[in-house]
Design a protein around this motif. Structure first.
Motif, mmCIF file in Angstrom:
data_model
loop_
_atom_site.group_PDB
_atom_site.id
_atom_site.type_symbol
_atom_site.label_atom_id
_atom_site.label_comp_id
_atom_site.label_asym_id
_atom_site.label_seq_id
_atom_site.Cartn_x
_atom_site.Cartn_y
_atom_site.Cartn_z
ATOM 1 N N SER A 35 38.085 48.751 30.202
ATOM 2 C CA SER A 35 38.587 49.582 30.686
ATOM 3 C C SER A 35 37.697 50.741 31.367
ATOM 4 N N ALA A 36 36.922 51.225 30.303
ATOM 5 C CA ALA A 36 36.436 52.171 30.396
ATOM 6 C C ALA A 36 35.338 52.082 31.740
ATOM 7 N N LYS A 37 34.670 51.251 32.558
ATOM 8 C CA LYS A 37 34.122 50.600 33.547
ATOM 9 C C LYS A 37 35.091 50.027 34.838
ATOM 10 N N ASN A 38 36.253 49.967 34.585
ATOM 11 C CA ASN A 38 37.063 49.532 35.166
ATOM 12 C C ASN A 38 36.576 48.339 35.992
ATOM 13 N N MET A 39 36.067 47.055 35.368
ATOM 14 C CA MET A 39 35.771 46.150 36.398
ATOM 15 C C MET A 39 36.319 44.735 34.904
ATOM 16 N N VAL A 40 36.471 43.821 35.643
ATOM 17 C CA VAL A 40 37.353 42.399 35.165
ATOM 18 C C VAL A 40 36.449 41.216 35.257
ATOM 19 N N PHE A 41 36.034 40.761 34.825
ATOM 20 C CA PHE A 41 35.231 39.971 34.661
ATOM 21 C C PHE A 41 35.889 38.427 34.569
ATOM 22 N N LEU A 42 35.352 37.328 35.404
ATOM 23 C CA LEU A 42 35.285 35.397 34.722
ATOM 24 C C LEU A 42 34.538 34.731 34.727
ATOM 25 N N GLN A 43 33.941 35.282 33.243
ATOM 26 C CA GLN A 43 33.556 34.196 32.924
ATOM 27 C C GLN A 43 33.776 32.646 33.361
ATOM 28 N N MET A 44 32.320 31.676 34.087
ATOM 29 C CA MET A 44 32.737 30.770 34.190
ATOM 30 C C MET A 44 31.576 29.544 33.771
ATOM 31 N N ASN A 45 32.229 28.778 32.770
ATOM 32 C CA ASN A 45 31.352 27.852 32.014
ATOM 33 C C ASN A 45 31.751 26.101 32.393
ATOM 34 N N SER A 46 30.589 25.234 32.401
ATOM 35 C CA SER A 46 30.793 23.796 32.493
ATOM 36 C C SER A 46 31.597 23.623 34.049
ATOM 37 N N LEU A 47 30.678 24.093 35.201
ATOM 38 C CA LEU A 47 31.306 24.207 36.054
ATOM 39 C C LEU A 47 31.015 22.963 37.330
ATOM 40 N N ASN A 48 31.912 22.664 37.612
ATOM 41 C CA ASN A 48 31.902 20.956 38.272
ATOM 42 C C ASN A 48 32.077 21.551 39.353
ATOM 43 N N PRO A 49 32.084 20.630 40.571
ATOM 44 C CA PRO A 49 32.497 20.697 42.095
ATOM 45 C C PRO A 49 32.939 20.867 42.903
ATOM 46 N N ASP A 50 34.380 20.722 41.966
ATOM 47 C CA ASP A 50 35.390 20.359 42.200
ATOM 48 C C ASP A 50 36.041 22.370 42.427
ATOM 49 N N ASP A 51 35.637 23.145 41.253
ATOM 50 C CA ASP A 51 34.628 24.528 41.344
ATOM 51 C C ASP A 51 34.771 24.916 42.469
ATOM 52 N N THR A 52 34.171 24.463 43.815
ATOM 53 C CA THR A 52 33.622 25.083 44.948
ATOM 54 C C THR A 52 34.758 25.895 44.889
ATOM 55 N N ALA A 53 34.562 27.224 45.603
ATOM 56 C CA ALA A 53 35.596 27.846 46.202
ATOM 57 C C ALA A 53 35.474 29.215 47.045
ATOM 58 N N VAL A 54 35.607 30.193 47.197
ATOM 59 C CA VAL A 54 35.770 31.491 47.103
ATOM 60 C C VAL A 54 36.920 32.347 46.280
ATOM 61 N N TYR A 55 36.113 32.904 45.252
ATOM 62 C CA TYR A 55 36.773 33.421 44.270
ATOM 63 C C TYR A 55 36.887 34.699 44.830
ATOM 64 N N TYR A 56 38.397 35.244 44.144
ATOM 65 C CA TYR A 56 38.812 36.508 44.221
ATOM 66 C C TYR A 56 39.702 37.147 43.408
ATOM 67 N N CYS A 57 39.803 38.467 43.662
ATOM 68 C CA CYS A 57 39.667 39.102 42.805
ATOM 69 C C CYS A 57 41.052 40.000 43.118
ATOM 70 N N ALA A 58 42.165 40.516 42.407
ATOM 71 C CA ALA A 58 43.781 40.489 42.383
ATOM 72 C C ALA A 58 44.471 41.707 42.020
ATOM 73 N N ALA A 59 45.443 42.073 41.955
ATOM 74 C CA ALA A 59 45.775 43.154 41.331
ATOM 75 C C ALA A 59 46.956 43.756 41.605
ATOM 76 N N GLU A 60 48.204 43.303 40.244
ATOM 77 C CA GLU A 60 49.596 43.982 41.163
ATOM 78 C C GLU A 60 49.667 44.772 39.989
ATOM 79 N N ASP A 61 51.226 45.811 39.884
ATOM 80 C CA ASP A 61 51.396 46.701 39.451
ATOM 81 C C ASP A 61 52.283 46.583 38.439
ATOM 82 N N GLY A 62 52.633 45.119 38.592
ATOM 83 C CA GLY A 62 54.446 44.598 37.693
ATOM 84 C C GLY A 62 53.419 44.407 35.915
ATOM 85 N N PRO A 63 54.328 44.397 34.967
ATOM 86 C CA PRO A 63 54.036 44.021 33.988
ATOM 87 C C PRO A 63 53.582 42.723 33.444
#
Length: 127
Positions: free
Chosen positions: A77-105
Motif C-alpha cells: 500500500s505504501a508504494k501503490n503496487m500490486v504483485f502476482l507471484q507465479m510458481n510452478s508455471l506450466n504452458p497453460d499459463d501462457t497469456a497476456v496478464y492484465y492488472c485491473a482495478a475497481e472501486d467497489g468493495p
C-alpha cells in the motif's frame, strides 16, 4: 486519472516462477479491489486473482481454481503496487496478464466489474 502499469512478464520454462508487478497511480486506492486477469490467444479474458486494497477486509484475496496454491497476489500500500507471484508455471499459463482495478468493495471474478485496466504484460511458459 487512474493508471495501471504492469511489468515482470517474460519467457520461463515449465516449473519456473515469475513475479508480475502493477504500479497504480492517479488516486487513493483505499476501498478498491485490485485484480489480475489473463488472456491467451483465441480465448476469452479470464480471472486469475484479486485482493482488497485496504479498509475492512483489507488484504482479503480470491483466486481462480486453476491457479490456487501456485499463484499469490499481494499489495504494498505504501508504494501503490500490486504483485502476482507465479510458481510452478506450466504452458497453460501462457497469456497476456492484465492488472485491473475497481472501486467497489466486493472481490469479483467478473471482468466487467473492473473499471480500470493496464496495458498487459506477456507471460510465455515453454514446455
Amino acid at each position: 486519472q487512474v493508471q495501471l502499469v504492469e511489468s515482470g512478464g517474460g519467457l520461463v520454462q515449465a516449473g519456473g516462477s515469475l513475479r508480475l508487478s502493477c504500479a497504480a497511480s492517479g488516486r487513493t486506492f483505499s476501498n478498491y479491489v485490485m485484480g489480475w486477469f489473463r488472456q491467451a490467444p483465441g480465448k476469452e479474458r479470464e480471472f486469475v486473482a484479486a485482493i482488497r486494497w485496504s479498509g475492512w477486509g483489507g488484504g482479503t484475496t480470491l483466486y481462480a481454481a486453476s491457479v490456487k496454491g501456485r499463484f499469490t497476489i499481494s499489495r504494498d500500500s505504501a508504494k501503490n503496487m500490486v504483485f502476482l507471484q507465479m510458481n510452478s508455471l506450466n504452458p497453460d499459463d501462457t497469456a497476456v496478464y492484465y492488472c485491473a482495478a475497481e472501486d467497489g468493495p466486493a472481490l469479483s471474478r467478473d471482468s466487467r466489474i473492473y473499471k480500470y485496466w493496464g496495458q498487459g504484460t506477456q507471460v510465455t511458459v515453454s514446455s
